[in-house]
Design an enzyme around this catalytic site. Structure first.
Site, PDB file in Angstrom:
ATOM      1  N   CYS A  34       0.897  -1.158   0.039  1.00 47.70           N
ATOM      2  CA  CYS A  34       0.084   0.101   0.005  1.00 47.70           C
ATOM      3  C   CYS A  34       0.742   1.324   0.061  1.00 47.70           C
ATOM      4  O   CYS A  34       0.424   2.307  -0.391  1.00 47.70           O
ATOM      5  CB  CYS A  34      -0.766  -0.072   1.234  1.00 47.70           C
ATOM      6  SG  CYS A  34      -0.261   0.059   2.786  1.00 47.70           S
TER       7      CYS A  34
ATOM      8  N   CYS B   1       5.040 -27.326   2.998  1.00 49.25           N
ATOM      9  CA  CYS B   1       5.214 -26.208   3.540  1.00 49.25           C
ATOM     10  C   CYS B   1       6.520 -26.230   4.323  1.00 49.25           C
ATOM     11  O   CYS B   1       6.666 -27.078   5.367  1.00 49.25           O
ATOM     12  CB  CYS B   1       4.022 -25.662   4.675  1.00 49.25           C
ATOM     13  SG  CYS B   1       4.502 -24.211   5.533  1.00 49.25           S
TER      14      CYS B   1
END
Length: 229
Positions: A163, A220
């Site tokens: 952002c 993972c």
């Protein structure tokens, strides 16, 4: 209320997500809040981080936030960490917390926080927002099975936008920050239906929500060897 008063929560990142989360956790009566950020208040922060004012520009975010949170609820103990926490210290801090709120704005920090939460079996509330899109997820490494944040994103995510460069709707980060506070309280207090291993996606442009069920990635590198899978 007693469970909340006796709880200890860590917020990583005192920006657009961490600020509203901290406000509502303090107002709700959280006993101990640890807030971590090594940035200073910038004028560009003011539109979406309402704990800060123009008079605070150049000041430490966590120092200003601690003062304001104490004014909102002096019975909430606020501890500040105004530096980047290394891996060893991060695990030490998280091991003493009931829940962690990751309100950071980069994948490197998110990966480190997630790995520490998995190692310490500490619940993690993760939020993110960019432009008009937002995500919210709760990960429970303290339970026997379920995914972690690393199951959702891999190292290539480091190149994704943030952002700071792309902007974000101020009200959107406020909404997600408040939702993070609510989920952290639900974890600690245990009210309502258990909500985890799900990714909630909000499109502010069209005011739509999607709820996606997450599964553990058996390959993972962080959680594949923990729990029952």
């Amino acid at each position: 209320q007693a469970r909340l008063t006796n709880s200890r929560m860590l917020i990583v990142g005192m920006g657009g997500l961490g600020v509203p989360a901290s406000v509502y956790l303090a107002l709700a009566g959280t006993g101990k809040l640890l807030i971590n950020d090594f940035d200073c208040v910038d004028e560009s922060n003011l539109a979406r981080q309402p704990l800060y004012t123009r008079d605070d520009v150049g000041e430490s975010k966590v120092a200003v936030a601690a003062e304001r949170l104490a004014q909102l609820n002096p019975e909430c103990s606020v501890t500040t960490i105004d530096r980047r926490i290394d891996t060893v210290e991060l695990r030490t801090v998280i091991s003493d917390c009931d829940v962690v709120l990751d309100a950071s704005d980069n994948f490197g920090t998110r990966f480190e926080v997630n790995a520490a939460c998995v190692d310490c079996a500490t619940p993690l509330v993760s939020g993110a927002a960019i432009r008009g899109e937002a995500q919210l997820a709760v990960f429970r490494p303290d339970l026997e099975s379920g995914p972690c944040y690393r199951c959702l994103y891999d190292e290539s995510s480091e190149e994704m936008e943030n952002c700071r460069g792309q902007g974000v709707i101020p009200a959107l980060v406020g909404m997600i920050g408040c939702a993070m506070a609510l989920e952290a309280m639900r974890v600690v207090v245990g009210f309502g239906e258990a909500w985890h291993s799900k990714l909630l996606i909000h499109d502010a442009m069209n005011s739509t929500w999607r709820n996606i069920r997450l599964r553990r990635d058996r390959s993972c590198p962080v959680c594949s060897n923990t729990g029952s899978g």
